[in-house]
Design a protein around this motif. Structure first.
Motif, PDB file in Angstrom:
ATOM      1  N   ILE A  78      12.763  -4.373  11.811  1.00  0.00           N
ATOM      2  CA  ILE A  78      13.401  -3.056  11.959  1.00  0.00           C
ATOM      3  C   ILE A  78      12.350  -1.980  12.153  1.00  0.00           C
ATOM      4  CG2 ILE A  78      14.716  -1.277  10.727  1.00  0.00           C
ATOM      5  CD1 ILE A  78      16.289  -3.547   9.401  1.00  0.00           C
ATOM      6  N   LEU A  79      11.287  -2.024  11.369  1.00  0.00           N
ATOM      7  CA  LEU A  79      10.241  -1.001  11.454  1.00  0.00           C
ATOM      8  C   LEU A  79       9.470  -1.097  12.772  1.00  0.00           C
ATOM      9  CD1 LEU A  79       8.974  -1.168   7.769  1.00  0.00           C
ATOM     10  CD2 LEU A  79      10.299   0.675   8.819  1.00  0.00           C
ATOM     11  N   CYS A  80       9.310  -2.295  13.309  1.00  0.00           N
ATOM     12  CA  CYS A  80       8.670  -2.439  14.621  1.00  0.00           C
ATOM     13  C   CYS A  80       9.504  -1.779  15.711  1.00  0.00           C
ATOM     14  CB  CYS A  80       8.471  -3.925  14.949  1.00  0.00           C
ATOM     15  SG  CYS A  80       7.076  -4.695  14.103  1.00  0.00           S
ATOM     16  N   ASP A  81      10.824  -1.843  15.567  1.00  0.00           N
ATOM     17  CA  ASP A  81      11.720  -1.257  16.569  1.00  0.00           C
ATOM     18  C   ASP A  81      11.856   0.260  16.414  1.00  0.00           C
ATOM     19  OD1 ASP A  81      12.257  -3.650  17.810  1.00  0.00           O
ATOM     20  OD2 ASP A  81      14.022  -4.084  16.589  1.00  0.00           O
ATOM     21  N   ASP A  82      11.568   0.787  15.212  1.00  0.00           N
ATOM     22  CA  ASP A  82      11.838   2.198  14.925  1.00  0.00           C
ATOM     23  C   ASP A  82      10.567   3.012  14.697  1.00  0.00           C
ATOM     24  OD1 ASP A  82      14.502   1.614  15.092  1.00  0.00           O
ATOM     25  OD2 ASP A  82      14.821   1.438  12.938  1.00  0.00           O
ATOM     26  N   VAL A  83       9.501   2.681  15.409  1.00  0.00           N
ATOM     27  CA  VAL A  83       8.257   3.434  15.260  1.00  0.00           C
ATOM     28  C   VAL A  83       8.450   4.844  15.824  1.00  0.00           C
ATOM     29  CG1 VAL A  83       5.816   3.542  15.883  1.00  0.00           C
ATOM     30  CG2 VAL A  83       6.870   1.347  15.383  1.00  0.00           C
ATOM     31  N   ALA A  84       8.107   5.865  15.013  1.00  0.00           N
ATOM     32  CA  ALA A  84       8.293   7.261  15.430  1.00  0.00           C
ATOM     33  C   ALA A  84       7.196   8.121  14.812  1.00  0.00           C
ATOM     34  CB  ALA A  84       9.669   7.758  14.996  1.00  0.00           C
ATOM     35  N   ILE A  85       6.999   9.315  15.376  1.00  0.00           N
ATOM     36  CA  ILE A  85       5.924  10.216  14.944  1.00  0.00           C
ATOM     37  C   ILE A  85       5.996  10.500  13.448  1.00  0.00           C
ATOM     38  CG2 ILE A  85       5.007  12.560  15.155  1.00  0.00           C
ATOM     39  CD1 ILE A  85       4.335  10.967  17.568  1.00  0.00           C
ATOM     40  N   ASN A  86       7.179  10.824  12.940  1.00  0.00           N
ATOM     41  CA  ASN A  86       7.318  11.284  11.555  1.00  0.00           C
ATOM     42  C   ASN A  86       7.112  10.183  10.521  1.00  0.00           C
ATOM     43  OD1 ASN A  86       7.885  13.822  12.478  1.00  0.00           O
ATOM     44  ND2 ASN A  86      10.114  13.570  12.379  1.00  0.00           N
ATOM     45  N   THR A  87       7.306   8.922  10.910  1.00  0.00           N
ATOM     46  CA  THR A  87       7.295   7.834   9.918  1.00  0.00           C
ATOM     47  C   THR A  87       6.204   6.798  10.135  1.00  0.00           C
ATOM     48  OG1 THR A  87       8.925   6.624  11.258  1.00  0.00           O
ATOM     49  CG2 THR A  87       9.769   8.043   9.489  1.00  0.00           C
ATOM     50  N   VAL A  88       5.534   6.832  11.267  1.00  0.00           N
ATOM     51  CA  VAL A  88       4.635   5.733  11.619  1.00  0.00           C
ATOM     52  C   VAL A  88       3.444   5.620  10.671  1.00  0.00           C
ATOM     53  CG1 VAL A  88       3.263   7.087  13.284  1.00  0.00           C
ATOM     54  CG2 VAL A  88       3.413   4.606  13.518  1.00  0.00           C
ATOM     55  N   ALA A  89       2.913   6.722  10.187  1.00  0.00           N
ATOM     56  CA  ALA A  89       1.742   6.652   9.311  1.00  0.00           C
ATOM     57  C   ALA A  89       2.085   5.965   7.988  1.00  0.00           C
ATOM     58  CB  ALA A  89       1.182   8.048   9.051  1.00  0.00           C
ATOM     59  N   THR A  90       3.229   6.316   7.410  1.00  0.00           N
ATOM     60  CA  THR A  90       3.670   5.660   6.177  1.00  0.00           C
ATOM     61  C   THR A  90       3.931   4.176   6.419  1.00  0.00           C
ATOM     62  OG1 THR A  90       4.692   7.727   5.440  1.00  0.00           O
ATOM     63  CG2 THR A  90       5.373   5.711   4.318  1.00  0.00           C
ATOM     64  N   THR A  91       4.566   3.879   7.548  1.00  0.00           N
ATOM     65  CA  THR A  91       4.830   2.479   7.894  1.00  0.00           C
ATOM     66  C   THR A  91       3.537   1.701   8.058  1.00  0.00           C
ATOM     67  OG1 THR A  91       6.921   3.051   8.988  1.00  0.00           O
ATOM     68  CG2 THR A  91       5.906   0.967   9.598  1.00  0.00           C
ATOM     69  N   LEU A  92       2.538   2.328   8.683  1.00  0.00           N
ATOM     70  CA  LEU A  92       1.241   1.677   8.866  1.00  0.00           C
ATOM     71  C   LEU A  92       0.591   1.356   7.515  1.00  0.00           C
ATOM     72  CD1 LEU A  92      -1.088   0.668  10.583  1.00  0.00           C
ATOM     73  CD2 LEU A  92      -1.835   3.044  10.898  1.00  0.00           C
ATOM     74  N   ALA A  93       0.679   2.286   6.587  1.00  0.00           N
ATOM     75  CA  ALA A  93       0.130   2.044   5.250  1.00  0.00           C
ATOM     76  C   ALA A  93       0.841   0.868   4.571  1.00  0.00           C
ATOM     77  CB  ALA A  93       0.258   3.306   4.394  1.00  0.00           C
ATOM     78  N   LEU A  94       2.152   0.807   4.698  1.00  0.00           N
ATOM     79  CA  LEU A  94       2.922  -0.294   4.117  1.00  0.00           C
ATOM     80  C   LEU A  94       2.547  -1.627   4.765  1.00  0.00           C
ATOM     81  CD1 LEU A  94       6.436   1.379   3.840  1.00  0.00           C
ATOM     82  CD2 LEU A  94       5.057   0.558   1.929  1.00  0.00           C
ATOM     83  N   ALA A  95       2.374  -1.602   6.089  1.00  0.00           N
ATOM     84  CA  ALA A  95       2.001  -2.818   6.802  1.00  0.00           C
ATOM     85  C   ALA A  95       0.662  -3.351   6.300  1.00  0.00           C
ATOM     86  CB  ALA A  95       1.938  -2.550   8.302  1.00  0.00           C
ATOM     87  N   GLU A  96      -0.275  -2.443   6.032  1.00  0.00           N
ATOM     88  CA  GLU A  96      -1.581  -2.844   5.515  1.00  0.00           C
ATOM     89  C   GLU A  96      -1.464  -3.385   4.091  1.00  0.00           C
ATOM     90  OE1 GLU A  96      -5.860  -3.151   5.174  1.00  0.00           O
ATOM     91  OE2 GLU A  96      -4.395  -3.239   6.797  1.00  0.00           O
ATOM     92  N   GLN A  97      -0.684  -2.723   3.263  1.00  0.00           N
ATOM     93  CA  GLN A  97      -0.572  -3.112   1.855  1.00  0.00           C
ATOM     94  C   GLN A  97       0.169  -4.433   1.659  1.00  0.00           C
ATOM     95  OE1 GLN A  97       1.396   0.392   0.489  1.00  0.00           O
ATOM     96  NE2 GLN A  97      -0.461   1.643   0.430  1.00  0.00           N
ATOM     97  N   HIS A  98       1.118  -4.722   2.555  1.00  0.00           N
ATOM     98  CA  HIS A  98       1.952  -5.922   2.396  1.00  0.00           C
ATOM     99  C   HIS A  98       1.659  -6.984   3.449  1.00  0.00           C
ATOM    100  CE1 HIS A  98       4.228  -3.942  -0.764  1.00  0.00           C
ATOM    101  NE2 HIS A  98       4.293  -2.860   0.011  1.00  0.00           N
ATOM    102  N   HIS A  99       0.529  -6.849   4.134  1.00  0.00           N
ATOM    103  CA  HIS A  99       0.018  -7.883   5.037  1.00  0.00           C
ATOM    104  C   HIS A  99       0.993  -8.223   6.170  1.00  0.00           C
ATOM    105  CE1 HIS A  99      -2.951  -8.282   1.864  1.00  0.00           C
ATOM    106  NE2 HIS A  99      -1.997  -8.557   0.996  1.00  0.00           N
TER     107      HIS A  99
END
Length: 406
Positions: free
Chosen positions: A307-328
């Motif tokens: 879902i997050l891969c499909d919904d990448v957007a300016i306002n949320t992408v940085a937080t999503t990137l941090a989560l992706a790093e933290q949860h591998h």
């Protein structure tokens, strides 16, 4: 006395207007395949066994028949005077006219994979599959390999030979038309468990999350999550197992987590969060990604990542990137880095609160982001040199649409 009269009536056969019925059948001929690997240790000691005498593998079953590999260290035929080794596959069980395909492979043990292969598979056989008439019938080669060449080859290592054998027993059958038509419904086990959760019947554990109480069933939770299993039934189980307090999680997220555990599906994100904005599913997916990792729910983690891969957007992408790093989540991380590194996105993303969180929580990701930015810059320079300058709206200098690549 009165006389009676017999009247004989005649009728014409009625012609049927319906067309004659058509039936069909199909003959299917295929092979039932199996294989066996036979190691011959102490090859040098087997020499001198005698012409026509063999070393046998253990029997193995393929297609309902037993088979064995026979290796003749001094050869099978007297006329060859022990010049060659012989190798055969033999039918080792009762059977008549057993038709089969065979493959014998002497394995190269040097790692070069130059195996010596004799095979019926993968090619057209003029006379068809080989037929073994009775128990003890064989297929193979009297002159499989010259002994002097074998003993100086890569096939012999540490006085050991390795033989791989494949057998494909030919089977034929005829299939007629199906006389039934049964539609099997899709599984409704998730719906059954979901209804149990909604009914509240039989619950035996409560969770307090952000001031709200959620009732559930220990066995269901334990079956779905290794973390709940340890928490509820393991040696280190929670002492207060009747009401467990869950820290660092919001109530709507835990409710969504329970929904997935029972229904094996995601709930309506907007209804659950009470948000009508298009970011509702993204925000909930971010929280569920962390929750899924916390409770060992791999399918939920992957669903949230998709879902997050499909919904990448300016306002949320940085937080999503941090989560992706933290949860591998490596695929999600790559998607986010490529999105942020685009010239038209980078400045806007850097102004979001999420980017500040990214810098504080995952500073190493900034180095990777810089590498992506450099790659895009190099690509743009090459494009300009080739006369195909790419504008930010995805057009070249002539106004034509082009596909942007990273």
């Amino acid at each position: 006395m009165g006389m009676g009269r017999v009247c004989r009536g005649s009728s014409k056969p009625s012609s049927s207007s319906s067309s004659p019925s058509m039936t069909t059948s199909t003959s299917l001929t295929e092979t039932v395949n199996g294989s066996h690997q036979f190691k011959i240790n102490g090859y040098s000691l087997s020499k001198g066994l005698g012409i026509g005498k063999y070393i046998a593998s253990d029997t193995f079953m393929v297609g309902g028949y037993d088979w064995a590999i026979y290796f003749y260290p001094d050869g099978k035929s007297i006329e060859d005077n022990a010049t060659y080794v012989s190798l055969f596959i033999a039918l080792a069980s009762e059977g008549t006219d057993v038709r089969a395909l065979f493959e014998l492979t002497l394995l190269d043990q040097s790692g070069k994979e130059r195996h010596k292969v004799h095979s019926h598979f993968g090619r057209t056989l003029e006379s068809g599959p080989y037929t073994l008439k009775y128990r003890g019938s064989m297929w193979g080669y009297k002159r499989f390999f010259k002994r002097t060449a074998l003993e100086t080859s890569d096939y012999l290592k540490d006085d050991c030979l390795s033989v791989h054998c494949s057998v494909g027993v030919v089977r034929s059958r005829t299939e007629g038309p199906k006389i039934y038509s049964i539609t099997v419904p899709s599984s409704d086990i998730g719906q059954n468990f979901g209804q149990i959760l909604e009914s509240g019947k039989g619950t035996d554990v409560n969770f307090e999350v952000d001031g709200e109480i959620f009732a559930a069933h220990k066995l269901v939770l334990a079956a779905r999550s290794p973390v709940f299993r340890a928490q509820l039934f393991g040696p280190m189980k929670d002492r207060n197992a009747q009401c467990i307090k869950v820290e660092d999680m919001e109530a709507p997220v835990f409710k969504a987590l329970l929904h997935f555990i029972y229904w094996d599906d995601l709930p309506d994100m907007q209804a659950l969060t009470g948000l009508n904005s298009k970011w509702a599913s993204t925000l909930m997916a971010q929280h569920l990604l962390a929750a899924a990792d916390r409770y060992g729910l791999e399918r939920l983690r992957l669903l949230s990542e998709a879902i997050l891969c499909d919904d990448v957007a300016i306002n949320t992408v940085a937080t999503t990137l941090a989560l992706a790093e933290q949860h591998h989540c490596f695929q999600l991380k790559s998607v986010c880095l490529k999105f942020v590194a685009l010239p038209e996105n980078l400045r806007a993303v850097m102004q979001t609160d999420g980017f500040e969180y990214l810098k504080e929580s995952c500073p190493s990701v900034l180095t990777e982001l810089l590498e992506y930015v450099v790659k895009i810059g190099e690509h743009s320079i090459i494009a300009c040199r080739n006369g195909n300058e790419v504008m930010l709206d995805g057009s070249d200098v002539n106004g034509r649409r082009v596909k942007q690549r990273i």
